[in-house]
Design a protein around this motif. Structure first.
Motif: not given
Length: 209
Positions: A113-122
């Motif tokens: 889940p944290g990786l997904v949120v990082q992708v959104w920010a990226e």
């Protein structure tokens, strides 16, 4: 020279993707170097660069794979007549994706889940990734809209709301659930199903607006 089998190539690619995802989840995209990835997967630079040109391509491959899994799950559901109701469908797809990534942990906690949120920010910084994400979500939304059309044809859902609007709303519920897990810790997909089921049980005495 012995020919390398496709199974070996696929396994090596899987090893690199999983190792990169773990590095990104642990330290973030910008703090992770390709050297970190090489160390994590215990491979030479030549072995890794045979598959991926760098971090951006690795990120894109991880995102594309997840979006493909989600799209395939929804498209499979769309082939049912009628499809499962929204509460069961969203929970099933989310549960399947999260289960596929359950081995990705940092300090014993699910890292996906944290990786997904990082992708959104990226995507704010990376135009190529932003394009990939828009295209991927567009395909998922299209699959969802077809499912909504099936609901409406079967009399399971009111017909006066455009399928695209329903699709966006259901995607927002799924994305919000992932964001909550990243921020507040793991929760079973059953919780989302139960909440959606409760919302769906509310009557509408006012009629269409």
């Amino acid at each position: 020279m012995a020919r390398v089998s496709q199974a070996h190539l696929d396994a090596r690619r899987r090893q690199i993707l999983d190792g990169a995802a773990l590095c990104f989840a642990r330290n973030g995209f910008h703090a992770t170097s390709m050297q970190d990835v090489l160390k994590e997967v215990d491979l030479s630079a030549g072995a890794v660069y045979r598959y991926f040109s760098g971090k951006d391509e690795l990120i894109g491959a991880i995102v594309g794979e997840v979006l493909g899994q989600v799209r395939e799950a929804f498209e499979e559901a769309a082939r049912s007549t009628p499809p499962p109701p929204p509460d069961r469908l969203v929970a099933s797809v989310l549960g399947r994706v999260l289960a596929a990534k359950e081995s990705l942990t940092v300090d014993g906690r699910p890292a996906f889940p944290g990786l997904v949120v990082q992708v959104w920010a990226e995507t704010i910084r990376n135009e190529e990734l932003s394009t990939l994400l828009r295209e991927g979500y567009g395909a998922v939304r299209g699959a969802w809209a077809r499912i909504v059309g099936e609901y409406q044809d079967a009399g399971m859902m009111r017909p006066d709301v455009p399928p695209e609007q329903v699709a966006r709303t259901m995607m927002a519920a799924a994305m919000g659930f992932i964001a909550q897990q990243a921020l507040f810790g793991p929760a079973p997909a059953h919780d989302l199903a139960a909440g959606l089921r409760a919302l769906m049980s509310m009557g509408d005495d006012t009629g269409a607006r």
